[in-house]
Write a protein that holds these residues in place. Structure first.
Motif, PDB file in Angstrom:
ATOM      1  N   ALA A  85       0.994  -1.232   0.218  1.00 15.06           N
ATOM      2  CA  ALA A  85      -0.139   0.044  -0.111  1.00 15.06           C
ATOM      3  C   ALA A  85       0.971   1.298  -0.104  1.00 15.06           C
ATOM      4  O   ALA A  85       0.532   2.188  -0.823  1.00 15.06           O
ATOM      5  CB  ALA A  85      -0.844   0.013   1.330  1.00 15.06           C
ATOM      6  N   ASP A  86       1.985   1.185   0.775  1.00 16.91           N
ATOM      7  CA  ASP A  86       2.741   2.168   0.812  1.00 16.91           C
ATOM      8  C   ASP A  86       3.472   2.613  -0.696  1.00 16.91           C
ATOM      9  O   ASP A  86       3.567   3.886  -0.901  1.00 16.91           O
ATOM     10  CB  ASP A  86       4.095   2.193   1.732  1.00 16.91           C
ATOM     11  N   LYS A  87       3.778   1.660  -1.264  1.00 15.54           N
ATOM     12  CA  LYS A  87       4.334   1.674  -2.773  1.00 15.54           C
ATOM     13  C   LYS A  87       3.548   2.503  -3.680  1.00 15.54           C
ATOM     14  O   LYS A  87       4.045   2.879  -4.685  1.00 15.54           O
ATOM     15  CB  LYS A  87       4.975   0.336  -3.012  1.00 15.54           C
ATOM     16  N   ALA A  88       2.249   2.398  -3.539  1.00 17.62           N
ATOM     17  CA  ALA A  88       1.187   3.074  -4.353  1.00 17.62           C
ATOM     18  C   ALA A  88       1.062   4.462  -4.145  1.00 17.62           C
ATOM     19  O   ALA A  88       0.628   5.152  -4.990  1.00 17.62           O
ATOM     20  CB  ALA A  88      -0.170   2.334  -4.197  1.00 17.62           C
ATOM     21  N   ASP A  93       6.387  11.711  -1.611  1.00 16.87           N
ATOM     22  CA  ASP A  93       6.230  12.660  -0.591  1.00 16.87           C
ATOM     23  C   ASP A  93       5.056  12.590   0.300  1.00 16.87           C
ATOM     24  O   ASP A  93       4.931  12.982   1.496  1.00 16.87           O
ATOM     25  CB  ASP A  93       6.123  14.271  -1.216  1.00 16.87           C
ATOM     26  N   VAL A  94       3.965  11.753  -0.219  1.00 17.41           N
ATOM     27  CA  VAL A  94       2.893  11.391   0.775  1.00 17.41           C
ATOM     28  C   VAL A  94       3.385  10.301   1.627  1.00 17.41           C
ATOM     29  O   VAL A  94       3.088  10.291   2.930  1.00 17.41           O
ATOM     30  CB  VAL A  94       1.596  10.997   0.082  1.00 17.41           C
ATOM     31  N   PHE A  95       4.112   9.515   1.294  1.00 18.07           N
ATOM     32  CA  PHE A  95       4.572   8.220   2.176  1.00 18.07           C
ATOM     33  C   PHE A  95       5.576   8.681   3.071  1.00 18.07           C
ATOM     34  O   PHE A  95       5.566   8.416   4.112  1.00 18.07           O
ATOM     35  CB  PHE A  95       5.361   7.137   1.221  1.00 18.07           C
ATOM     36  N   ASN A  96       6.593   9.709   2.653  1.00 19.10           N
ATOM     37  CA  ASN A  96       7.370  10.388   3.861  1.00 19.10           C
ATOM     38  C   ASN A  96       7.793  11.494   3.145  1.00 19.10           C
ATOM     39  O   ASN A  96       8.296  11.848   2.046  1.00 19.10           O
ATOM     40  CB  ASN A  96       8.480   9.261   3.730  1.00 19.10           C
ATOM     41  N   GLN A 123       9.785   9.867 -14.965  1.00 14.93           N
ATOM     42  CA  GLN A 123       9.774  10.404 -13.548  1.00 14.93           C
ATOM     43  C   GLN A 123       8.929   9.551 -12.676  1.00 14.93           C
ATOM     44  O   GLN A 123       7.836   9.440 -12.884  1.00 14.93           O
ATOM     45  CB  GLN A 123       9.110  11.844 -13.566  1.00 14.93           C
ATOM     46  N   PRO A 124       9.608   9.184 -11.432  1.00 13.58           N
ATOM     47  CA  PRO A 124       8.580   8.159 -10.581  1.00 13.58           C
ATOM     48  C   PRO A 124       7.353   8.867  -9.927  1.00 13.58           C
ATOM     49  O   PRO A 124       7.550  10.012  -9.638  1.00 13.58           O
ATOM     50  CB  PRO A 124       9.456   7.785  -9.614  1.00 13.58           C
ATOM     51  N   ALA A 125       6.064   8.217 -10.419  1.00  6.99           N
ATOM     52  CA  ALA A 125       4.920   8.908  -9.745  1.00  6.99           C
ATOM     53  C   ALA A 125       4.527   8.290  -8.314  1.00  6.99           C
ATOM     54  O   ALA A 125       3.746   8.998  -7.745  1.00  6.99           O
ATOM     55  CB  ALA A 125       3.625   8.429 -10.789  1.00  6.99           C
ATOM     56  N   ASN A 126       5.027   7.107  -8.069  1.00  5.25           N
ATOM     57  CA  ASN A 126       4.896   6.637  -6.460  1.00  5.25           C
ATOM     58  C   ASN A 126       6.046   6.095  -6.100  1.00  5.25           C
ATOM     59  O   ASN A 126       7.028   5.874  -6.672  1.00  5.25           O
ATOM     60  CB  ASN A 126       3.640   5.817  -6.579  1.00  5.25           C
ATOM     61  N   LEU A 127       6.116   5.533  -4.882  1.00  2.80           N
ATOM     62  CA  LEU A 127       7.044   5.072  -4.278  1.00  2.80           C
ATOM     63  C   LEU A 127       7.709   3.725  -4.951  1.00  2.80           C
ATOM     64  O   LEU A 127       8.947   3.744  -5.019  1.00  2.80           O
ATOM     65  CB  LEU A 127       6.640   4.619  -2.550  1.00  2.80           C
ATOM     66  N   GLY A 128       6.568   2.935  -5.197  1.00  2.00           N
ATOM     67  CA  GLY A 128       7.038   1.673  -6.034  1.00  2.00           C
ATOM     68  C   GLY A 128       8.228   2.245  -7.225  1.00  2.00           C
ATOM     69  O   GLY A 128       8.813   1.347  -7.330  1.00  2.00           O
TER      70      GLY A 128
END
Length: 450
Positions: free
Chosen positions: A218-221, A225-228, A252-257
């Motif tokens: 769930a974190d990787k989705a 900056d929302v994750f951490n 450019q990465p859109a999410n943590l994953g």
């Protein structure tokens, strides 16, 4: 920028002590590199400079010259830089205080591919004042000089590639220490991978690296900056700008994953480039091939200081020949030295049994060109770049597998024997029909500890 003298001047050691000169006078027209450091206020300010291809570094009155475009920087001596990284690895790892936060020359060299593309790059654009192949900043250098003793005592110039190799080795060790200190205490997973250390380097935070290490699906989705909060948009853009050249077609990465996939792919690419560079510039530092053996020779077991302690694994349950069992103990010892726990050690031995039955001179059938304890393949596999005789050497074969294991987070984070075996099969050994092999090797692992 460069700094060109408009009048003859000496270089001063300290700007607030004008009597501290230790160089001959430099003539009008001499060009220096500016280091980015200044002292005082105009019109009586000073600028710190370095003379190209020289140990001369110090301070000049700004009134003694003018700023000019940077003079050409000397090209990077790749062999010297590679050997400096290897010496730094050896020096730090001989220090009893380093274990288990070992230094790897491959990683130090990989950072140079990340930072400069393995060039003697000039000063970074503001706000950074990084310079050289590893783009070492003044702040990073001062920390190394203050806390990296005794290794830092032999260096004075931040811009020297050899000094930067030692500075990066120090940073690697300290990042490993900081990550371990930030990991949850009380029996949890404490293995630190190269990817963890890389995350600490890229983010400047061991806490962020640990958060990434423990991220859930769930974190990787989530947006980084929302994750951490430590993964600000500006920082993620900076990371992407550094890594995109190593991962062709990356976006450019859109999410943590996606960020993790980018950093993982970039690190793997940089480590491969680093290893290739070592093979070209320091082939004598690769594990030596054992002497040729006649077909009738008996296999030589580890002897002398290389004897591995008994692992107490149940080789009898798997009918492993007595003469091959010490090689299982050697695998356990090497994985233990690298910081891996019992589950990881047993998983490695179970895989070696499946591959070679612990015979260090095993050869795959069918013309596969796979050799040794872990059957490293010389045609596109983990044995690429090694000779058959090198792969017959058990320590070389194990070192290759350990190098690969350090790249895989799932193996390091495995908390059960089953998970460790599955990750080893899927990510490191990668045999055909992996699901079937996972089941077989889990059975083997359980027999080893029965």
């Amino acid at each position: 920028m460069g700094f060109k003298l408009t009048s003859m001047s000496r270089v001063f050691v300290f700007p607030d002590k004008p009597d501290t000169v230790d160089t001959i006078p430099f003539f009008t027209g001499t060009e220096f590199f500016e280091t980015g450091e200044t002292f005082g206020t105009p019109p009586n300010d000073w600028v710190k400079v370095q003379l190209s291809d020289s140990a001369v570094q110090g301070w000049l009155k700004r009134s003694s010259g003018i700023e000019v475009p940077d003079p050409p920087r000397p090209s990077l001596d790749e062999e010297g830089f590679v050997r400096s990284a290897l010496l730094a690895e050896s020096s730090f790892n001989e220090d009893p205080g380093t274990s288990p936060n070992f230094v790897f020359a491959d990683y130090v060299l990989a950072l140079a591919f990340v930072e400069s593309g393995m060039t003697n790059a000039g000063p970074a654009p503001p706000p950074s004042d990084g310079i050289g192949p590893l783009q070492v900043t003044t702040a990073t250098w001062q920390e190394f000089k203050t806390k990296g003793k005794p290794f830092s005592d032999i260096f004075d110039l931040r811009d020297r590639p050899s000094a930067q190799a030692y500075c990066a080795a120090y940073r690697m060790r300290e990042d490993g220490r900081a990550i371990r200190a930030a990991l949850p205490q009380g029996g949890g997973q404490t293995t630190v991978t190269l990817l963890d250390v890389f995350h600490a380097y890229l983010t400047g935070s061991a806490a962020v690296a640990v958060a990434i290490k423990n991220a859930t699906a769930a974190d990787k989705a989530k947006a980084p900056d929302v994750f951490n909060a430590g993964l600000s948009r500006a920082l993620v853009i900076t990371i992407f700008d550094k890594l995109q050249k190593l991962v062709l077609g990356s976006t450019q990465p859109a999410n943590l994953g996606q960020l993790i996939e980018l950093t993982k792919a970039a690190l793997e690419a940089a480590l491969q480039k680093a290893f290739d560079l070592i093979k070209v510039n320091a082939p004598d530092q690769l594990p030596p091939a054992p002497k040729e053996k006649d077909p009738g020779d008996q296999i030589q077991l580890p002897q002398g200081p290389g004897n591995a302690p008994a692992s107490n694994l149940n080789y009898s349950a798997l009918r492993i020949p007595q003469k091959f069992r010490p090689f299982g103990d050697l695998i356990v010892a090497r994985f233990s030295d690298a910081g891996y726990g019992r589950n990881h050690q047993v998983a490695a031995v179970a895989n070696a049994i499946a591959e070679s039955n612990l015979n260090p001179q095993a050869i795959a059938g069918g013309g596969e060109q796979s050799f040794g304890l872990f059957q490293c393949n010389i045609h596109g596999g983990l044995g690429n770049g090694f000779t058959k005789d090198q792969l017959f050497d058990p320590d070389t074969n194990i070192a290759i597998i350990l190098r690969e294991a350090k790249r895989h987070k799932d193996f390091a984070d495995a908390t059960t024997l089953e998970a460790a075996v599955e990750a080893f099969v899927r990510d490191i050994e990668r045999p055909a029909n992996a699901p079937v092999q996972v089941a077989k090797r889990i059975t083997t692992a359980h027999k080893l500890i029965s």
